[in-house]
Design a protein around this motif. Structure first.
Motif, PDB file in Angstrom:
ATOM      1  N   TYR A   1       0.844  -1.198   0.000  1.00 12.32           N
ATOM      2  CA  TYR A   1       0.000   0.000   0.000  1.00 12.32           C
ATOM      3  C   TYR A   1       0.876   1.244   0.000  1.00 12.32           C
ATOM      4  O   TYR A   1       0.686   2.152  -0.811  1.00 12.32           O
ATOM      5  CB  TYR A   1      -0.916  -0.005   1.226  1.00 12.32           C
ATOM      6  CG  TYR A   1      -1.620   1.314   1.478  1.00 12.32           C
ATOM      7  CD1 TYR A   1      -2.885   1.551   0.958  1.00 12.32           C
ATOM      8  CD2 TYR A   1      -1.022   2.323   2.229  1.00 12.32           C
ATOM      9  CE1 TYR A   1      -3.542   2.762   1.181  1.00 12.32           C
ATOM     10  CE2 TYR A   1      -1.664   3.531   2.455  1.00 12.32           C
ATOM     11  CZ  TYR A   1      -2.917   3.748   1.932  1.00 12.32           C
ATOM     12  OH  TYR A   1      -3.551   4.948   2.149  1.00 12.32           O
TER      13      TYR A   1
ATOM     14  N   TYR B   1       2.982   1.488  -3.341  1.00 12.95           N
ATOM     15  CA  TYR B   1       2.175   1.864  -4.504  1.00 12.95           C
ATOM     16  C   TYR B   1       1.638   3.284  -4.381  1.00 12.95           C
ATOM     17  O   TYR B   1       1.605   4.035  -5.358  1.00 12.95           O
ATOM     18  CB  TYR B   1       1.019   0.893  -4.712  1.00 12.95           C
ATOM     19  CG  TYR B   1       1.390  -0.385  -5.422  1.00 12.95           C
ATOM     20  CD1 TYR B   1       2.105  -0.372  -6.609  1.00 12.95           C
ATOM     21  CD2 TYR B   1       0.989  -1.623  -4.915  1.00 12.95           C
ATOM     22  CE1 TYR B   1       2.426  -1.546  -7.273  1.00 12.95           C
ATOM     23  CE2 TYR B   1       1.295  -2.805  -5.571  1.00 12.95           C
ATOM     24  CZ  TYR B   1       2.013  -2.761  -6.747  1.00 12.95           C
ATOM     25  OH  TYR B   1       2.319  -3.920  -7.400  1.00 12.95           O
ATOM     26  N   ALA B   2       1.184   3.668  -3.188  1.00 12.12           N
ATOM     27  CA  ALA B   2       0.648   5.021  -3.010  1.00 12.12           C
ATOM     28  C   ALA B   2       1.709   6.063  -3.356  1.00 12.12           C
ATOM     29  O   ALA B   2       1.436   7.038  -4.060  1.00 12.12           O
ATOM     30  CB  ALA B   2       0.152   5.215  -1.577  1.00 12.12           C
TER      31      ALA B   2
ATOM     32  N   LEU C   1      -9.095  -2.647  -0.108  1.00  5.73           N
ATOM     33  CA  LEU C   1      -7.647  -2.858  -0.157  1.00  5.73           C
ATOM     34  C   LEU C   1      -7.320  -4.075   0.695  1.00  5.73           C
ATOM     35  O   LEU C   1      -7.361  -4.016   1.918  1.00  5.73           O
ATOM     36  CB  LEU C   1      -6.918  -1.621   0.372  1.00  5.73           C
ATOM     37  CG  LEU C   1      -7.095  -0.375  -0.478  1.00  5.73           C
ATOM     38  CD1 LEU C   1      -6.759   0.870   0.314  1.00  5.73           C
ATOM     39  CD2 LEU C   1      -6.247  -0.472  -1.723  1.00  5.73           C
TER      40      LEU C   1
ATOM     41  N   SER D   1      -4.843   2.174  -3.730  1.00  4.04           N
ATOM     42  CA  SER D   1      -3.953   2.605  -2.646  1.00  4.04           C
ATOM     43  C   SER D   1      -3.710   4.106  -2.727  1.00  4.04           C
ATOM     44  O   SER D   1      -3.805   4.819  -1.722  1.00  4.04           O
ATOM     45  CB  SER D   1      -2.611   1.864  -2.709  1.00  4.04           C
ATOM     46  OG  SER D   1      -2.780   0.502  -2.441  1.00  4.04           O
TER      47      SER D   1
ATOM     48  N   HIS E   1      -6.897   6.034  -1.799  1.00  2.90           N
ATOM     49  CA  HIS E   1      -7.105   5.989  -0.347  1.00  2.90           C
ATOM     50  C   HIS E   1      -6.124   6.920   0.353  1.00  2.90           C
ATOM     51  O   HIS E   1      -6.498   7.704   1.223  1.00  2.90           O
ATOM     52  CB  HIS E   1      -6.955   4.547   0.148  1.00  2.90           C
ATOM     53  CG  HIS E   1      -7.232   4.365   1.603  1.00  2.90           C
ATOM     54  ND1 HIS E   1      -6.245   4.460   2.558  1.00  2.90           N
ATOM     55  CD2 HIS E   1      -8.393   4.107   2.260  1.00  2.90           C
ATOM     56  CE1 HIS E   1      -6.780   4.248   3.748  1.00  2.90           C
ATOM     57  NE2 HIS E   1      -8.079   4.028   3.599  1.00  2.90           N
TER      58      HIS E   1
END
Length: 133
Positions: free
Chosen positions: A55, A58-59, A88, A104, A107
């Motif tokens: 997460y 990737y974010a 997720l 991700s 979010h």
């Protein structure tokens, strides 16, 4: 991390994230790998699942992309805000890494999440692990 020439060959052969321009994709992979290494060195809690660190990686990888490239990726996977924690999980990560990546970032980009949520993941106070009922 592959050297740029070897990466260019792999980039041409990949289906995942192939819409990202080569140079931008390479730079974003460097960001992703550095984030993963930093997470491994600094996670304070016990890692419950790989979706927690992915997460964050990737974010921040998508945060590093241009707005146009990121928008194209979000459109390609059909992701839009708001994104809930339930969207997720390790299953989404395993079956569709591009979808997990896009969700991700979405979010992470929500006002109530961002770095504060990343801090919770690093401290082991939040997780995407799915507990059996």
């Amino acid at each position: 991390i592959l050297d740029p020439t070897a990466f260019a060959k792999d980039h041409e052969e990949t289906e995942d994230l192939a819409a990202i321009p080569l140079a931008e994709h390479y730079d974003s992979i460097v960001v992703l790998e550095l984030v993963l290494a930093l997470f491994d060195l600094s996670a304070l809690g016990e890692q419950k699942c790989n979706a927690d660190e992915e997460y964050i990686a990737y974010a921040l990888q998508l945060e590093n992309l241009s707005e146009a490239t990121r928008s194209g990726l979000l459109n390609e996977v059909g992701a839009s805000s708001p994104i809930s924690m339930e969207e997720l999980n390790p299953f989404v990560l395993g079956f569709s890494p591009p979808t997990f990546a896009a969700k991700s970032w979405l979010h992470f980009a929500q006002a109530e999440n961002g770095c504060a949520f990343v801090d919770k993941l690093i401290r082991g106070e939040a997780t995407f692990f799915i507990y059996p009922e």
